[in-house]
Design a protein around this motif. Structure first.
Motif, PDB file in Angstrom:
ATOM      1  N   ARG A  93      44.635 -89.411 -50.479  1.00 50.80           N
ATOM      2  CA  ARG A  93      45.447 -88.518 -49.640  1.00 50.80           C
ATOM      3  C   ARG A  93      46.248 -89.236 -48.561  1.00 50.80           C
ATOM      4  NH1 ARG A  93      43.458 -82.671 -50.081  1.00 50.80           N
ATOM      5  NH2 ARG A  93      43.241 -82.691 -52.317  1.00 50.80           N
ATOM      6  N   LEU A  94      46.108 -90.539 -48.444  1.00 52.89           N
ATOM      7  CA  LEU A  94      46.883 -91.262 -47.438  1.00 52.89           C
ATOM      8  C   LEU A  94      48.029 -91.982 -48.123  1.00 52.89           C
ATOM      9  CD1 LEU A  94      44.280 -92.848 -45.024  1.00 52.89           C
ATOM     10  CD2 LEU A  94      46.052 -91.192 -44.464  1.00 52.89           C
ATOM     11  N   ILE A 143      26.707 -91.643 -43.608  1.00 54.16           N
ATOM     12  CA  ILE A 143      27.384 -90.973 -44.717  1.00 54.16           C
ATOM     13  C   ILE A 143      28.878 -90.814 -44.405  1.00 54.16           C
ATOM     14  CG2 ILE A 143      27.613 -88.783 -45.976  1.00 54.16           C
ATOM     15  CD1 ILE A 143      24.567 -88.452 -45.694  1.00 54.16           C
ATOM     16  N   CYS A 144      29.178 -90.359 -43.190  1.00 51.24           N
ATOM     17  CA  CYS A 144      30.587 -90.165 -42.814  1.00 51.24           C
ATOM     18  C   CYS A 144      31.338 -91.499 -42.815  1.00 51.24           C
ATOM     19  CB  CYS A 144      30.692 -89.525 -41.435  1.00 51.24           C
ATOM     20  SG  CYS A 144      30.175 -87.819 -41.423  1.00 51.24           S
ATOM     21  N   ALA A 145      30.693 -92.532 -42.263  1.00 49.72           N
ATOM     22  CA  ALA A 145      31.336 -93.849 -42.214  1.00 49.72           C
ATOM     23  C   ALA A 145      31.624 -94.352 -43.623  1.00 49.72           C
ATOM     24  CB  ALA A 145      30.454 -94.838 -41.465  1.00 49.72           C
ATOM     25  N   PHE A 146      30.664 -94.131 -44.536  1.00 52.43           N
ATOM     26  CA  PHE A 146      30.847 -94.564 -45.923  1.00 52.43           C
ATOM     27  C   PHE A 146      32.023 -93.828 -46.562  1.00 52.43           C
ATOM     28  CE2 PHE A 146      30.033 -93.742 -50.455  1.00 52.43           C
ATOM     29  CZ  PHE A 146      30.068 -95.036 -50.924  1.00 52.43           C
ATOM     30  N   LEU A 147      32.086 -92.508 -46.335  1.00 54.30           N
ATOM     31  CA  LEU A 147      33.165 -91.721 -46.939  1.00 54.30           C
ATOM     32  C   LEU A 147      34.533 -92.148 -46.390  1.00 54.30           C
ATOM     33  CD1 LEU A 147      31.553 -88.173 -47.127  1.00 54.30           C
ATOM     34  CD2 LEU A 147      32.025 -89.760 -49.000  1.00 54.30           C
ATOM     35  N   VAL A 148      34.595 -92.441 -45.091  1.00 56.38           N
ATOM     36  CA  VAL A 148      35.868 -92.888 -44.509  1.00 56.38           C
ATOM     37  C   VAL A 148      36.270 -94.226 -45.129  1.00 56.38           C
ATOM     38  CG1 VAL A 148      36.974 -93.724 -42.403  1.00 56.38           C
ATOM     39  CG2 VAL A 148      35.633 -91.638 -42.333  1.00 56.38           C
ATOM     40  N   TRP A 149      35.269 -95.088 -45.316  1.00 55.48           N
ATOM     41  CA  TRP A 149      35.542 -96.384 -45.942  1.00 55.48           C
ATOM     42  C   TRP A 149      36.108 -96.184 -47.349  1.00 55.48           C
ATOM     43  CZ3 TRP A 149      32.858 -98.693 -50.173  1.00 55.48           C
ATOM     44  CH2 TRP A 149      33.221-100.022 -50.420  1.00 55.48           C
ATOM     45  N   ARG A 150      35.532 -95.224 -48.083  1.00 55.39           N
ATOM     46  CA  ARG A 150      36.011 -94.941 -49.439  1.00 55.39           C
ATOM     47  C   ARG A 150      37.456 -94.437 -49.412  1.00 55.39           C
ATOM     48  NH1 ARG A 150      34.841 -96.954 -53.783  1.00 55.39           N
ATOM     49  NH2 ARG A 150      35.608 -95.137 -54.891  1.00 55.39           N
ATOM     50  N   VAL A 151      37.747 -93.590 -48.435  1.00 54.34           N
ATOM     51  CA  VAL A 151      39.092 -93.018 -48.310  1.00 54.34           C
ATOM     52  C   VAL A 151      40.127 -94.140 -48.224  1.00 54.34           C
ATOM     53  CG1 VAL A 151      40.636 -91.903 -46.646  1.00 54.34           C
ATOM     54  CG2 VAL A 151      38.532 -90.768 -47.344  1.00 54.34           C
ATOM     55  N   GLU A 204      54.239 -94.709 -40.282  1.00 52.18           N
ATOM     56  CA  GLU A 204      54.261 -95.835 -39.353  1.00 52.18           C
ATOM     57  C   GLU A 204      52.886 -96.502 -39.250  1.00 52.18           C
ATOM     58  OE1 GLU A 204      55.411 -94.949 -35.346  1.00 52.18           O
ATOM     59  OE2 GLU A 204      56.360 -96.892 -35.143  1.00 52.18           O
ATOM     60  N   ILE A 205      51.849 -95.679 -39.227  1.00 48.00           N
ATOM     61  CA  ILE A 205      50.483 -96.199 -39.164  1.00 48.00           C
ATOM     62  C   ILE A 205      50.193 -97.002 -40.430  1.00 48.00           C
ATOM     63  CG2 ILE A 205      48.048 -95.552 -38.968  1.00 48.00           C
ATOM     64  CD1 ILE A 205      49.433 -94.591 -36.541  1.00 48.00           C
ATOM     65  N   LEU A 206      50.617 -96.443 -41.564  1.00 49.92           N
ATOM     66  CA  LEU A 206      50.305 -97.093 -42.843  1.00 49.92           C
ATOM     67  C   LEU A 206      51.069 -98.398 -43.030  1.00 49.92           C
ATOM     68  CD1 LEU A 206      50.219 -94.003 -45.233  1.00 49.92           C
ATOM     69  CD2 LEU A 206      48.294 -95.235 -44.237  1.00 49.92           C
ATOM     70  N   SER A 207      52.262 -98.478 -42.425  1.00 54.29           N
ATOM     71  CA  SER A 207      53.065 -99.689 -42.651  1.00 54.29           C
ATOM     72  C   SER A 207      52.886-100.702 -41.517  1.00 54.29           C
ATOM     73  CB  SER A 207      54.548 -99.311 -42.796  1.00 54.29           C
ATOM     74  OG  SER A 207      55.023 -98.747 -41.586  1.00 54.29           O
ATOM     75  N   ALA A 208      51.987-100.401 -40.582  1.00 58.52           N
ATOM     76  CA  ALA A 208      51.757-101.323 -39.463  1.00 58.52           C
ATOM     77  C   ALA A 208      50.624-102.290 -39.807  1.00 58.52           C
ATOM     78  CB  ALA A 208      51.403-100.531 -38.206  1.00 58.52           C
ATOM     79  N   PRO A 209      50.610-103.450 -39.145  1.00 54.75           N
ATOM     80  CA  PRO A 209      49.535-104.410 -39.412  1.00 54.75           C
ATOM     81  C   PRO A 209      48.239-104.002 -38.717  1.00 54.75           C
ATOM     82  CG  PRO A 209      51.059-105.318 -37.809  1.00 54.75           C
ATOM     83  CD  PRO A 209      51.611-103.993 -38.211  1.00 54.75           C
ATOM     84  N   VAL A 210      47.735-102.828 -39.041  1.00 49.42           N
ATOM     85  CA  VAL A 210      46.438-102.392 -38.528  1.00 49.42           C
ATOM     86  C   VAL A 210      45.518-102.149 -39.727  1.00 49.42           C
ATOM     87  CG1 VAL A 210      47.090-101.372 -36.309  1.00 49.42           C
ATOM     88  CG2 VAL A 210      47.340-100.034 -38.387  1.00 49.42           C
ATOM     89  N   SER A 211      44.268-102.547 -39.578  1.00 51.08           N
ATOM     90  CA  SER A 211      43.325-102.374 -40.681  1.00 51.08           C
ATOM     91  C   SER A 211      42.783-100.951 -40.630  1.00 51.08           C
ATOM     92  CB  SER A 211      42.177-103.363 -40.531  1.00 51.08           C
ATOM     93  OG  SER A 211      41.401-103.028 -39.401  1.00 51.08           O
TER      94      SER A 211
END
Lengths: 253, 307
Positions: A250-251, A236-244, A91-98
């Motif tokens: 995995r999403l 570093i964490c913010a960059f990795l989340v952006w990469r994800v 649901e999160i993935l198919s919603a209009p949320v960035s």
């Protein structure tokens, strides 16, 4: 910006927290109180003050950090892992949320919970030891920055983990040891020179040192360095989340 | 009017090397009920996943009401409600909260009236304060439909909506889908129950091994590809088909009391005339005859096994 979407995720996560209030708030408060009783009163009464600070009071910032780190990671990792595990993440993935809005919802909620918990423990500590906070603004800044950083880190773990064992592994095998060895219960100044050098590779040292400085004006490393290291880890964490989200790791399949 | 969903040359190759979709192109018309049929593993769910943003396509483009699903994903996704195949619900939430959550997630202001209407249509209103944990499987399925409808979508994807749902509930779900469609919602449903497609759909697409095999109006599909059967009720029982009739595609049924002749209704010569002539020459008499249009299921099996 889909603020309502952010708020929906944030509200959902906070509701989950309220449902498990016993487990999320009471148990960290009890375990921290036990630390105060054992280390602060029983053992602490036989330990000299460190840098002029009563031992029981000295460990307060470290204990808050310990709770902050473990809870930020646990909350954020579980928050995103569980929907993946039971399948509701569709649901999160198919919603209009960035991606940014998704992270804001999950990480924002996890960090909020940690900061509240940190403040509760601070208040609890006030019952056991004489507290002083030299720099309240910096204290709050360190609290919030650390909560956000480690909630981001937890979010990453929740995305990386594909079973419950992995979800537990990093907090248990990495974070807890690093926190204990990061000067929660001692000043790294008491270590032999070699181990003091080794300890400087432990990022948690900088968090605890800066946080303790905001209480008692004493620090193992310079405050600027503490703040800098926290910011670096956050980046570093913010960059990795952006990469994800960029790669769908995995999403999305 | 341009199609509400336009899928163009979409491919999907999974990291494992499995090619789930191999150049799929498909247009969904505004306001229709479209059934996507295919055996398990044909690529139905992957295709839906790509349109809805859950799966990354390896190639090709998708536009939803003119909005590309890449750059313009907000506009595209806002139009879509998705009910996936797997039952996945927030166990500890109440029905009301989980449906309200979905509406918020799509960026809409709260509307208790709309949520109440959706729950009422799905016979869930009296369970609105129940935790999902306490619901039956059929109710959970309806909760998922309610979540998909919470943001008043123009397009509804139903991936195997009636899998594991009992007959009565299936019928009421079909009614609901028809109602939604009548109110202007475009419906795309995947199923491997032919009966469902035959009952519901206006147009049917058949997908197999990652490729669209055929897309056709339901009636047209049945007419075009339909084989007919002529059943002759015999006066006397036959042990075997007599020699003189070898040339005809005949089968014995009902313990030798029926002869069944299969033919292609769209061909110029159905062969019925010569069959009847040969029958009378062989001295086989019949008391009754009937013809039947083959069902979608027969067509489907034919299409899929050709590949």
């Amino acid at each position: 910006m889909n603020w309502r979407g952010v708020l929906a995720i944030y509200g959902f996560e906070m509701a989950r927290w309220r449902r498990t209030l016993m487990q999320s708030v009471v148990s960290p408060v009890i375990s921290t109180s036990l630390y105060f009783v054992v280390f602060g009163s029983a053992i602490g009464s036989r330990i000299d003050s460190i840098d002029g600070v009563n031992y029981g009071a000295f460990i307060v910032p470290g204990l808050i950090m310990l709770t902050l780190l473990t809870n930020s990671i646990a909350n954020a990792s579980f928050g995103i892992y569980f929907p993946r595990f039971i399948g509701t993440v569709y649901e999160i993935l198919s919603a209009p949320v960035s991606p940014f809005e998704i992270v804001l919802g999950y990480v924002g909620a996890a960090a909020t919970k940690s900061v509240i918990l940190g403040l509760i423990i601070l208040a609890t500590a006030g019952f056991f030891v004489p507290l002083q906070i030299a720099h309240p603004f910096w204290m709050l800044l360190f609290l919030v920055l650390t909560a956000v950083t480690f909630s981001l880190f937890g979010f990453l773990i929740g995305i990386w983990a594909d079973n419950f064992e992995k979800l537990q592994a990093i907090p248990l095998l990495v974070i807890t040891p690093l926190t204990f060895l990061g000067g929660s219960f001692y000043s790294i100044g008491v270590l032999p020179p070699f181990w003091r050098k080794v300890t400087l590779f432990n990022p948690v040292v900088y968090l605890i040192s800066g946080f303790r400085w905001s209480f008692y004006n004493i620090a193992d490393v310079s405050v600027a360095l503490s703040l800098g290291m926290t910011a670096v880890f956050l980046a570093i964490c913010a960059f990795l989340v952006w990469r994800v989200f960029k790669t769908g790791y995995r999403l999305k399949t | 009017m341009h199609p509400i969903i336009s899928v163009s040359n979409v491919t999907k190759k999974y990291a494992s090397g499995l090619v789930a979709l191999n150049g799929v192109s498909l247009d969904i018309e505004r306001g229709e009920i479209f059934a996507l049929l295919g055996p398990n593993g044909a690529g139905k769910t992957t295709l839906i996943g790509i349109i809805c943003g859950i799966v990354n396509a390896s190639g090709g483009t998708v536009a939803v009401d003119g909005h590309g699903i890449g750059k313009d994903y907000r506009a595209a996704r806002s139009l879509i409600g998705l009910v996936p195949q797997e039952l996945a619900t927030d166990t500890f939430e109440t029905v009301w909260n989980t449906v309200s959550f979905s509406r918020g997630l799509f960026g809409l202001p709260p509307s208790p009236a709309h949520i109440a209407k959706v729950l009422k249509d799905l016979s869930l209103l009296d369970r609105r304060n129940s935790k999902i944990l306490t619901l039956s499987g059929g109710m959970k399925r309806r909760v998922m439909i309610a979540k998909a409808l919470a943001h008043e979508p123009q397009i509804l994807f139903l991936d195997e909506p009636t899998a594991g749902v009992d007959v009565e509930l299936r019928k009421s779900m079909w009614d609901l889908i028809r109602q939604l469609n009548a109110s202007g919602v475009t419906i795309i449903l995947t199923t491997h129950y032919i009966e469902e497609a035959e009952e519901m759909a206006g147009r049917i697409g058949v997908i197999n091994k990652g490729e669209i095999v055929v897309v056709e109006e339901k009636a047209e599909l049945i007419r075009k590809l339909g084989r007919k059967q002529l059943t002759l009720d015999l006066q006397k029982r036959l042990d075997a088909i007599p020699e003189g009739l070898d040339g005809h595609p005949l089968a014995l049924a009902a313990d030798g009391r029926q002869l069944i002749y299969t033919y292609d209704s769209k061909s110029e010569r159905t062969g019925i005339a010569s069959l009847l002539k040969d029958l009378s020459e062989a001295g086989i008499r019949f008391k009754d005859l009937s013809t039947q249009q083959s069902s979608l299921e027969d067509i489907f099996v034919g299409l899929v096994s050709q590949k």
